[in-house]
Design a protein around this motif. Structure first.
Motif, PDB file in Angstrom:
ATOM      1  N   GLU A  49       1.078   3.836  -5.590  1.00 39.30           N
ATOM      2  CA  GLU A  49       1.223   5.259  -5.510  1.00 39.30           C
ATOM      3  C   GLU A  49      -0.231   5.600  -4.961  1.00 39.30           C
ATOM      4  O   GLU A  49      -0.535   6.396  -3.958  1.00 39.30           O
ATOM      5  N   TYR A  50      -1.497   5.053  -5.339  1.00 37.86           N
ATOM      6  CA  TYR A  50      -2.781   5.536  -5.035  1.00 37.86           C
ATOM      7  C   TYR A  50      -2.979   5.179  -3.550  1.00 37.86           C
ATOM      8  O   TYR A  50      -3.514   5.952  -2.647  1.00 37.86           O
ATOM      9  N   THR A 106      -0.568   4.683  -1.066  1.00 37.38           N
ATOM     10  CA  THR A 106       0.451   5.269  -0.146  1.00 37.38           C
ATOM     11  C   THR A 106       0.419   6.725  -0.412  1.00 37.38           C
ATOM     12  O   THR A 106       1.066   7.445   0.574  1.00 37.38           O
ATOM     13  N   GLY A 107       0.167   7.279  -1.540  1.00 35.60           N
ATOM     14  CA  GLY A 107       0.690   8.689  -1.841  1.00 35.60           C
ATOM     15  C   GLY A 107       1.890   8.923  -2.191  1.00 35.60           C
ATOM     16  O   GLY A 107       2.336  10.140  -2.238  1.00 35.60           O
ATOM     17  N   GLU A 108       2.512   7.954  -2.250  1.00 31.51           N
ATOM     18  CA  GLU A 108       4.247   8.109  -2.447  1.00 31.51           C
ATOM     19  C   GLU A 108       4.615   7.688  -4.022  1.00 31.51           C
ATOM     20  O   GLU A 108       3.835   6.957  -4.461  1.00 31.51           O
ATOM     21  N   GLU A 109       5.454   8.205  -4.496  1.00 35.63           N
ATOM     22  CA  GLU A 109       5.894   8.352  -5.919  1.00 35.63           C
ATOM     23  C   GLU A 109       6.986   7.196  -6.076  1.00 35.63           C
ATOM     24  O   GLU A 109       8.144   7.323  -5.551  1.00 35.63           O
ATOM     25  N   GLN A 136      -7.654   5.084  -1.068  1.00 38.68           N
ATOM     26  CA  GLN A 136      -6.687   6.235  -1.442  1.00 38.68           C
ATOM     27  C   GLN A 136      -6.081   6.533  -0.226  1.00 38.68           C
ATOM     28  O   GLN A 136      -6.835   7.091   0.765  1.00 38.68           O
ATOM     29  N   ASN A 137      -4.731   6.956  -0.039  1.00 36.57           N
ATOM     30  CA  ASN A 137      -3.842   7.381   1.041  1.00 36.57           C
ATOM     31  C   ASN A 137      -4.060   6.620   2.322  1.00 36.57           C
ATOM     32  O   ASN A 137      -4.223   7.396   3.338  1.00 36.57           O
ATOM     33  N   THR A 138      -4.683   5.398   2.141  1.00 35.96           N
ATOM     34  CA  THR A 138      -4.907   4.766   3.609  1.00 35.96           C
ATOM     35  C   THR A 138      -3.697   3.530   3.939  1.00 35.96           C
ATOM     36  O   THR A 138      -3.878   2.579   4.421  1.00 35.96           O
ATOM     37  N   THR A 146       1.004   3.097   4.307  1.00 32.90           N
ATOM     38  CA  THR A 146       2.204   3.509   4.454  1.00 32.90           C
ATOM     39  C   THR A 146       2.883   2.452   3.716  1.00 32.90           C
ATOM     40  O   THR A 146       2.893   1.377   3.951  1.00 32.90           O
TER      41      THR A 146
END
Length: 165
Positions: free
Chosen positions: A120-121, A123-126, A150-152, A154
Motif C-alpha cells: 500500500e505504501y 503503490t497507494g492502492e488499498e 512512497q507512491n513510486t 504501480t
C-alpha cells in the motif's frame, strides 16, 4: 529497463508447538501446496526473478523455496535476511533500496502486517491484509531501487492462492 518487485507473504504456518520459537514455525501442508501454486502461477506468467530475498524465519524460507523451485530459481541463491523477520516498513524499504540496479526483477518473501503496509505504501492502492501466500507484483515508476519509496510504484497484480484456483 523495466523493474518489477514481487512481494509475497509467507504461506500458512503451523501453530507454535511447546517451547518452539516463533521464527522456527514451519508451513502447514496447505501452506506448502499454496506456495507451490503461487510458484506455478508465476511460472505460467514467465515471471522470473533475478534475485530472491526472504525473511530467515522457517515459514518464509519454506515459502521462498517452494516458489523458487517452480520458477527454476536455484534455492541456494535465495538470500535469507534476518532483518526481514519482524521488520518495520522502514527496514523492509531499506532492504529494497540497497539492491543493485543490475537486478530487474526482485522477489521478496516476508510477514504481515509489514507486507500489506509495504504494498500500500509503495503503490497507494488499498489491498487490506494480505492472505497467507498472497502476493503483489508491482512496477516502480522510478529508475533505481534506491529511489523506491512512497507512491513510486504501480500495482500490476494482487493475487491470493484462492484467486489462482
Amino acid at each position: 529497463m523495466v523493474r518489477q518487485l514481487l512481494i509475497v507473504r509467507h504461506a500458512e504456518a503451523r501453530e507454535t508447538q511447546n517451547q518452539q520459537r516463533d521464527a522456527d514455525r514451519d508451513l502447514t501442508a496447505r501452506g506448502y501446496q499454496d506456495a507451490v501454486r503461487v510458484g506455478n502461477y508465476l511460472h505460467k506468467l514467465t515471471w522470473q526473478p533475478d534475485l530472491m530475498i526472504s525473511s530467515s524465519a522457517a515459514r518464509a524460507m519454506a515459502t521462498a523455496q517452494m516458489v523458487a523451485e517452480q520458477l527454476r530459481y536455484p534455492g541456494q541463491r535465495i538470500q535469507a535476511i534476518d532483518e526481514l523477520y519482524d521488520a518495520s516498513l522502514r527496514t523492509f524499504l531499506a532492504i529494497i533500496n540497497r539492491q543493485d540496479d543490475t537486478h530487474e526483477r526482485i522477489a521478496v518473501v516476508g510477514h504481515n502486517l509489514t507486507v500489506s503496509y509495504l504494498i500500500e505504501y509503495l503503490t497507494g492502492e488499498e489491498v487490506g491484509s494480505v492472505a497467507p501466500a498472497g502476493f503483489a507484483i508491482i512496477q516502480p515508476t522510478v529508475g533505481h531501487w534506491e529511489e523506491v519509496s512512497q507512491n513510486t510504484a504501480t500495482l500490476i497484480s494482487y493475487m491470493t492462492p484462492e484467486k489462482i484456483g
